[in-house]
Scaffold this active site. Structure first.
Site, mmCIF file in Angstrom:
data_model
loop_
_atom_site.group_PDB
_atom_site.id
_atom_site.type_symbol
_atom_site.label_atom_id
_atom_site.label_comp_id
_atom_site.label_asym_id
_atom_site.label_seq_id
_atom_site.Cartn_x
_atom_site.Cartn_y
_atom_site.Cartn_z
ATOM 1 N N TRP A 129 24.790 77.231 151.400
ATOM 2 C CA TRP A 129 24.886 78.740 151.114
ATOM 3 C C TRP A 129 25.645 79.316 152.315
ATOM 4 O O TRP A 129 25.930 80.371 152.287
ATOM 5 C CB TRP A 129 23.449 79.327 150.801
ATOM 6 N N ASN A 130 25.535 78.571 153.497
ATOM 7 C CA ASN A 130 26.000 79.617 154.710
ATOM 8 C C ASN A 130 27.577 79.665 154.554
ATOM 9 O O ASN A 130 28.041 80.784 155.128
ATOM 10 C CB ASN A 130 25.674 78.832 155.876
ATOM 11 N N LYS A 153 27.955 70.876 142.627
ATOM 12 C CA LYS A 153 26.599 71.420 142.791
ATOM 13 C C LYS A 153 26.279 72.346 143.869
ATOM 14 O O LYS A 153 26.160 71.825 144.985
ATOM 15 C CB LYS A 153 25.400 70.385 142.617
ATOM 16 N N HIS A 154 26.300 73.717 143.700
ATOM 17 C CA HIS A 154 26.164 74.602 144.934
ATOM 18 C C HIS A 154 24.729 74.813 145.263
ATOM 19 O O HIS A 154 23.957 74.357 144.304
ATOM 20 C CB HIS A 154 27.066 75.827 144.662
ATOM 21 N N GLY A 205 24.526 70.201 154.426
ATOM 22 C CA GLY A 205 23.436 70.990 154.258
ATOM 23 C C GLY A 205 22.322 70.259 155.380
ATOM 24 O O GLY A 205 22.826 69.895 156.360
ATOM 25 N N SER A 206 20.904 70.396 155.300
ATOM 26 C CA SER A 206 20.037 70.183 156.177
ATOM 27 C C SER A 206 19.717 68.580 156.201
ATOM 28 O O SER A 206 20.458 67.773 155.439
ATOM 29 C CB SER A 206 18.866 70.737 155.770
ATOM 30 N N GLU A 227 27.737 66.238 156.244
ATOM 31 C CA GLU A 227 27.801 66.982 157.378
ATOM 32 C C GLU A 227 26.532 67.803 157.402
ATOM 33 O O GLU A 227 26.291 68.785 156.645
ATOM 34 C CB GLU A 227 29.044 68.109 157.022
ATOM 35 N N LEU A 228 25.660 67.555 158.429
ATOM 36 C CA LEU A 228 24.432 68.121 158.493
ATOM 37 C C LEU A 228 24.164 69.061 159.667
ATOM 38 O O LEU A 228 24.923 70.079 160.018
ATOM 39 C CB LEU A 228 23.254 66.846 158.574
ATOM 40 N N CYS A 261 26.314 75.588 161.546
ATOM 41 C CA CYS A 261 25.867 74.266 161.946
ATOM 42 C C CYS A 261 26.461 73.913 163.319
ATOM 43 O O CYS A 261 26.047 73.306 164.322
ATOM 44 C CB CYS A 261 26.379 73.007 161.038
ATOM 45 N N GLU A 358 16.721 72.626 165.543
ATOM 46 C CA GLU A 358 17.704 73.693 165.382
ATOM 47 C C GLU A 358 17.199 74.848 164.838
ATOM 48 O O GLU A 358 16.448 75.202 163.852
ATOM 49 C CB GLU A 358 18.714 73.052 164.229
#
Length: 452
Positions: A129-130, A153-154, A205-206, A227-228, A261, A358
């Site tokens: 979402w960011n 898928k968002h 995401g996370s 990409e975390l 991130c 984080e």
């Protein structure tokens, strides 16, 4: 599950129906059939389609920007900037596709071989979402021009913007079955990853989300790009202009309300600059003013959701209880919405949770170090390895320190960032693979070897 809730007010704006199992199965079938024709579409036409999409991002900038400001709280000025970045990414891959996808001839023992750069099939994208448009653009643009088809898928909080992107791409000429937006559940994602027609998955995401998807992809032998999270160090060795450096640090850390991130989350400052740097960072944090993210006068937007604000406050309370010093901030802003005060923390030690976790919000942690060796040791003492930045007036010194930092990206005398032609990605728990640039288009590519 999929809904737009304005984080500046807490108001529920709209809800969207979650996909049925039948709709997800149908999406996979449609995307697989579309791949057969899309991969055969001349590259020139695919490139022109991306160029039209890039133009439409700019033409629809106001509508697109307002949608994500309403969904996740980004200041309108930043939302418009994100739309421009998405447009730039589509333009980059449109302009450079002939060069990036050209066959290569290599000399081998006894003759020659060709490397043919070809698509692999249907890909699944799972986006956060960011940065609702930027994240989609850096996944979709290279893969669409390569000839892959996409099921997207968002995040559940971004259903409106994801629908707008789908419509934009279809209006630009991407076949309706070559890019499909689905409001899927986690269980449906797991089913899709098991389907042999899905050739790979990209997740931003996370760590938790990345690990879950990677485990499912691994069980089904699917390629992943992850990409975390990140806890990027900003190493400050020397400067002739501390005020300008503080401005850079504050803008980069507090941009997108600290929800990036690759923002510099740990400021690592040599002893002789430390006290003045902390003082000026505290002063800068106090100048940020919360307000409506649609108001151009606002300098502090809300976090993306009430849940995000509660989680961050819990981390700040834990840091305080464990002995860290909160120099400014550390509390909720007394107004409706998911607002958290801009926060500066010092005296964080390795025993504290804040040393390794984080903190995804408007929080800067500042560390004091003796010299560059101490700075490198601290910069590398993290489970993450996304980006880093090194600040020094001595370019040789900056490059020397950069070479010693364990990260996927290091920026010299600038605090991170992103551009279409620069590969983006990390190591360690920050992820696997690269996006953007020449490397980004190769992640889901069949580099077919033909022995001549």
């Amino acid at each position: 599950m999929y809904a737009v809730t304005n984080p500046a007010t807490g108001e529920l704006i709209s809800e969207f129906d979650t996909a049925t199992d039948a709709q997800v199965r149908e999406a996979v079938s449609r995307a697989d059939l579309a791949f057969q024709s899309w991969k055969s579409t001349p590259l020139e036409e695919r490139s022109r389609t991306l160029a039209r999409a890039a133009d439409l991002f700019l033409e629809r900038s106001d509508e697109l920007a307002r949608a994500i400001t309403q969904e996740m709280g980004k200041r309108l000025e930043e939302s418009r900037g994100e739309v421009r970045i998405a447009s730039d990414i589509f333009h980059y891959y449109s302009d450079n596709a002939p060069k990036l996808l050209a066959d290569e001839t290599i000399a081998i023992q006894g003759g020659e071989a060709k490397i043919l750069k070809r698509p692999v099939g249907v890909l699944l994208g799972i986006m956060p979402w960011n940065y609702p448009y930027y994240q989609v653009a850096r996944f979709a643009a290279p893969n669409l021009v390569l000839g892959n088809t996409i099921i997207l898928k968002h995040a559940p909080s971004c259903p409106q913007s994801s629908a707008l992107v789908e419509q934009l791409l279809h209006d630009a000429g991407v076949p309706v079955d070559a890019y499909i937006n689905v409001y899927a559940t986690n269980e449906q994602v797991a089913w899709a990853l098991a389907d042999p027609r899905i050739q790979g998955v990209s997740v931003t995401g996370s760590e938790r989300a990345g690990a879950a998807v990677a485990a499912e992809a691994g069980r089904n032998l699917k390629k992943v790009v992850l990409e975390l999270g990140g806890s990027d160090p900003m190493v400050i060795l020397d400067t002739d202009d501390l005020d300008a450096l503080v401005e850079t640090a504050m803008e980069s850390r507090m941009g997108n309300t600290g929800q990036a991130c690759n923002a510099p989350k740990r400021m690592i400052v040599v002893d002789e600059l430390y006290d003045d740097f902390v003082t000026k960072m505290v002063q800068a944090a106090r100048r940020l003013q919360p307000g409506d993210p649609l108001d151009p006068e606002t300098t502090l937007a809300p976090l993306s959701s009430e849940q995000a604000a509660v989680r961050l406050i819990g981390q700040l309370d834990e840091a305080r209880n464990q002995g860290a010093t909160i120099r400014v901030g550390g509390h909720r802003v007394e107004r409706p919405g998911a607002y958290v005060e801009p926060t500066v923390i010092t005296d964080v030690t390795p025993e504290m949770s804040a040393y390794r976790d984080e903190l995804f919000g408007p929080v800067a942690i500042i560390f004091r170090v003796d010299d560059e060796d101490d700075a490198v040791r601290l910069a590398n003492d993290t489970p993450f390895g996304l980006g880093a930045s090194v600040f020094s007036g001595d370019s040789e010194r900056a490059e020397r320190v950069a070479a010693r930092i364990d990260a996927g990206m290091v920026y010299l005398n600038q605090a991170g960032g992103s551009q279409p032609d620069l590969p983006f990605g990390g190591i360690k728990r920050s992820g696997i693979g690269r996006e953007l640039g020449a490397l980004g288009i190769e992640e889901f590519m069949n580099k077919k070897v033909v022995r001549l």
